[in-house]
Each structure stands twice: as C-alpha cells, then as structure tokens.
Design a protein around this motif. Structure first.
Motif, short mmCIF file in Angstrom:
data_model
loop_
_atom_site.label_atom_id
_atom_site.label_comp_id
_atom_site.label_asym_id
_atom_site.label_seq_id
_atom_site.Cartn_x
_atom_site.Cartn_y
_atom_site.Cartn_z
N GLU A 105 1.14 -0.97 0.28
CA GLU A 105 -0.29 -0.15 0.51
C GLU A 105 0.94 1.40 -0.41
OE1 GLU A 105 -3.03 -0.77 3.32
OE2 GLU A 105 -1.65 -2.41 3.14
N THR A 106 1.06 1.84 -1.40
CA THR A 106 1.79 2.84 -1.16
C THR A 106 0.76 4.33 -0.26
OG1 THR A 106 0.55 3.67 -2.83
CG2 THR A 106 2.35 2.18 -3.07
N GLN A 107 1.61 4.84 0.43
CA GLN A 107 1.21 5.75 1.64
C GLN A 107 1.72 6.80 2.31
OE1 GLN A 107 0.23 3.18 4.72
NE2 GLN A 107 2.29 2.73 4.83
N HIS A 108 1.60 7.76 2.29
CA HIS A 108 2.25 8.80 3.78
C HIS A 108 2.56 8.21 4.71
CE1 HIS A 108 2.95 11.94 0.84
NE2 HIS A 108 2.86 13.02 2.40
N TYR A 109 2.82 7.95 5.79
CA TYR A 109 2.84 7.11 7.39
C TYR A 109 1.29 7.29 7.62
CZ TYR A 109 8.06 8.49 5.53
OH TYR A 109 9.18 9.17 4.76
N PRO A 110 1.60 5.83 8.54
CA PRO A 110 0.76 6.27 9.47
C PRO A 110 0.29 7.17 11.04
CG PRO A 110 1.62 3.72 9.28
CD PRO A 110 2.72 4.45 8.99
N ASP A 111 -0.62 7.06 11.05
CA ASP A 111 -0.49 8.46 12.43
C ASP A 111 0.16 9.91 11.58
OD1 ASP A 111 -2.06 9.16 14.76
OD2 ASP A 111 -0.22 8.59 15.63
#
Length: 376
Positions: free
Chosen positions: A340-346
C-alpha cells in the motif's frame, strides 16, 4: 417451415452464447453478478483490456480492483489479486479486497487528531484506533464511475464534511488505467473546501503464484528502503524512524516472504508477520522502483512505483483461512500480500512525519503503478 424453425432456434442459440461470452470476463467473472444497488446507486463491473490481452476489472462499490489477468512464464493468463465473484459478497464482507482506502489509509492513534487547534474525533475500529477511515470508509461506499475508454475508468465522489469525523468536503477523482505494458496505473486527485488530512491508497491483496488458495511464503519481496517506522504493540508508530540494516526488515535485496516471518524479532511479533511502513528511498520519483515481488512458480513479477514517501507491506496475517473468494476458493492465512503506497501511519499526530494536511486551493495528487512482468 421446419427448416425455418430450426434456423431461428440456431440464431437464438448463437445470440445466447454471444451474450454469455460478452457477460463473462477473462477471469471468469460475470458482469451480471455485479449488477445491484447500494444507497440508491447502481453497482457495476468495469472491464479494462490492453493490446496484449491483459485484463483488469473494477467495481464502483468501494472502488475495488476485482481481478487482474496477466501472463505467466508460459503465457497462461493468470489472476493475481484476491476478491469475490459477485457484488453481494463484497457488500457482506468487512474486508478490504482490492478497495480504495480513505479518507486516511492506515492507522490514526486513538481515533483523533488536532488540526489548526480543533480536535476531530474519528471512528474507533481497531483496538481503540481509527483504521482505513473507519468501518464505513471509502472501501464501503459507492463511487460514481465513468469508463473513459477500453483501458481506463474514472471514479469520483464527494466525501462530505464530517463524514467519519473528518473535516471538509473532499472532492475526489481516482483513475484506474490498464496500460499497454501490463501495469495497473492508479492516479488519485482531491481538493477540499476546509483544512483536512488525506491519505488515499489501494488495498489489493496479491498472490502471484497462479495457484488458487495458496500461501505466499515462497514468493520473494524487495523494498527499496533504508529505514522504517517502528510500531508499538497496537501497530501505532512510535514517532522514531529506524534503519533496517541488521534487522529482519532489511528487504533491500530479494528474500522469500516466509524466510523470517515467524522469527522472534520484535516488530514481526507485534505484527504477526510483516505489517509495517517502510520509508522509501525513491524521493517521490514515480520512475524509481519502490518495491518488487516475484513468484518462482509462475514467473510473474510485480514492480511498484509511487510518488508517495512510504509503503505498507502486509502479509495477510489477519486472514482467517475461512474466507471463500472467487470461484469458491478458500483464502488461507497469509494467502496474499499487500503493498500500500502511502504517507506514514498516524501522520496527523506525528509532526516529524511528512505532512498529510490538505488546504483549500491545494490539490492532493498521489500516483501508484502496479506493473506486472515475467521472468522466464
């Protein structure tokens, strides 16, 4: 008269076969099994094909990637994503097979964040935290769909101010394209009328082996990342960024997914396997390889490209082994992996992480490419 009746019957049979053929996709899905209605809107299955004969299918319920058919090392067309073969099963499931995820992909600690001095409360659907936008996130809503051409479908919706507790009316467009080099290209765009946070992704479950109902432990993974974001016991980032070197999370060279997955390394124990965010070395360059997976059985490889700073590698640790998917196949524990390509969790609660704040006048743009290749 008898000959005329026989001719009419033959034409009817041919028309029936033709309709049946048109209704059935290369992956064996019937488009008619995806015709229903949710929240007063019609559901459908959109079929994308490229010049090579590859095929991708998308439904506008949850914006889900339902199947992807690509050739294996012997030229056999192979479905490489998990899912269901009818809309009723998608609606009944609380899983995320192939889904668009939002308004915020991954976890937000305690289901709340503060933006411009205002605290926002979100659904608590994961050990007191908010996961993937809550139980009624974008994976469980209807999208307006428009098939642009034989290779692209455009999904749009307005996520209302206050939906799942998030501020701002978010106007979203997601475009799925099956390219002629056998890639599923996903472009996300969004604008807002009020400061908000956004982190959209796709939650496809991949199994590259071509063996229905198999595990993915023999498949190889490489992630182009020198660092990762360690998590606590509830999989929330601790706010530090650690090097992968000299840890079992060093995936800079290909390794079998099952080689270390059950070892007593702290982060693997907490996740029940791989389930954490890697800090990519790609610097937002969509042309630089972010991750690669490969099945020695099928010869199918998956290359991932993105402009996002992170990627969540998840190995189906919460798959129960009781879920029946397409064509009645039982999906086993660790029967698939996600990238899952993303910005970091939280990130909304972690000021040291790259910002996920979107303000009026700005445009959110995220890009992910899942490219399928063959190693013979």
């Amino acid at each position: 008269m008898k000959r005329l009746c026989m001719a009419v019957m033959a034409i009817c049979v041919l028309l029936s076969c033709s309709e049946k053929k048109e209704d059935t996709t290369l992956s064996g899905l019937k488009q008619s099994d995806f015709i229903s209605e949710v929240d007063g809107k019609p559901t459908a299955l959109y079929v994308l094909k490229n010049k090579n004969g590859a095929e991708a299918c998308v439904t506008n319920y949850g914006g889900r990637l339902v199947s992807v058919m690509v050739p294996d090392k012997n030229g056999k067309m192979t479905d490489v994503v998990l899912g269901y073969d009818n809309i009723a099963d998608y609606i009944a499931s609380d899983g995320n097979f192939g889904a668009l995820i939002g308004r915020y992909g991954n976890r937000i600690a305690q289901g709340k964040f503060t933006l411009d001095g205002v605290e926002y409360e979100l659904p608590h659907n994961d050990n007191g935290h908010c996961l993937h936008g809550g139980p009624e996130g974008y994976h469980a809503v209807m999208w307006d769909a428009k098939q642009i051409n034989g290779q692209s479908v455009e999904l749009t919706r307005v996520s209302k101010d206050g939906e799942a507790g998030f501020p701002g009316n978010l106007d979203i467009k997601v475009t799925y394209t099956l390219t002629d080099d056998n890639a599923v290209d996903i472009k996300y765009e969004a604008t807002t009328d009020k400061p908000t946070v956004v982190n959209l992704t796709n939650h496809s479950y991949f199994n590259l082996s071509g063996v229905p109902g198999s595990q993915i432990l023999d498949q190889e993974i490489m992630i182009n990342a020198d660092k990762y974001t360690p998590v606590d016991d509830l999989l929330i980032p601790t706010s530090v960024i650690d090097p992968v070197e000299n840890t079992l999370l060093d995936l800079r060279q290909p390794v079998a997914i099952g080689a270390h997955i059950n070892e007593s390394f702290d982060q693997l124990v907490k996740g029940g396997g791989y389930d954490m965010n890697w800090v990519l070395n790609t610097n937002g360059d969509i042309n630089t390889l972010a991750a690669k997976a490969y099945s020695p059985i099928s010869g199918i490889g998956l290359e991932v490209y993105t402009n996002e700073p992170g990627i969540q590698f998840y190995t189906g640790n919460f798959m129960s082994g009781q879920d029946k998917g397409k064509h009645g196949v039982l999906y086993l524990h660790r029967g698939a992996f996600c990238l899952e390509t993303q910005h970091y969790p939280d990130s909304p609660n972690q000021p040291s992480f790259p910002s996920v704040v979107l303000r009026p006048g700005e445009k959110y743009m995220s890009h992910c490419i899942y490219k399928f290749i063959v190693n013979k």
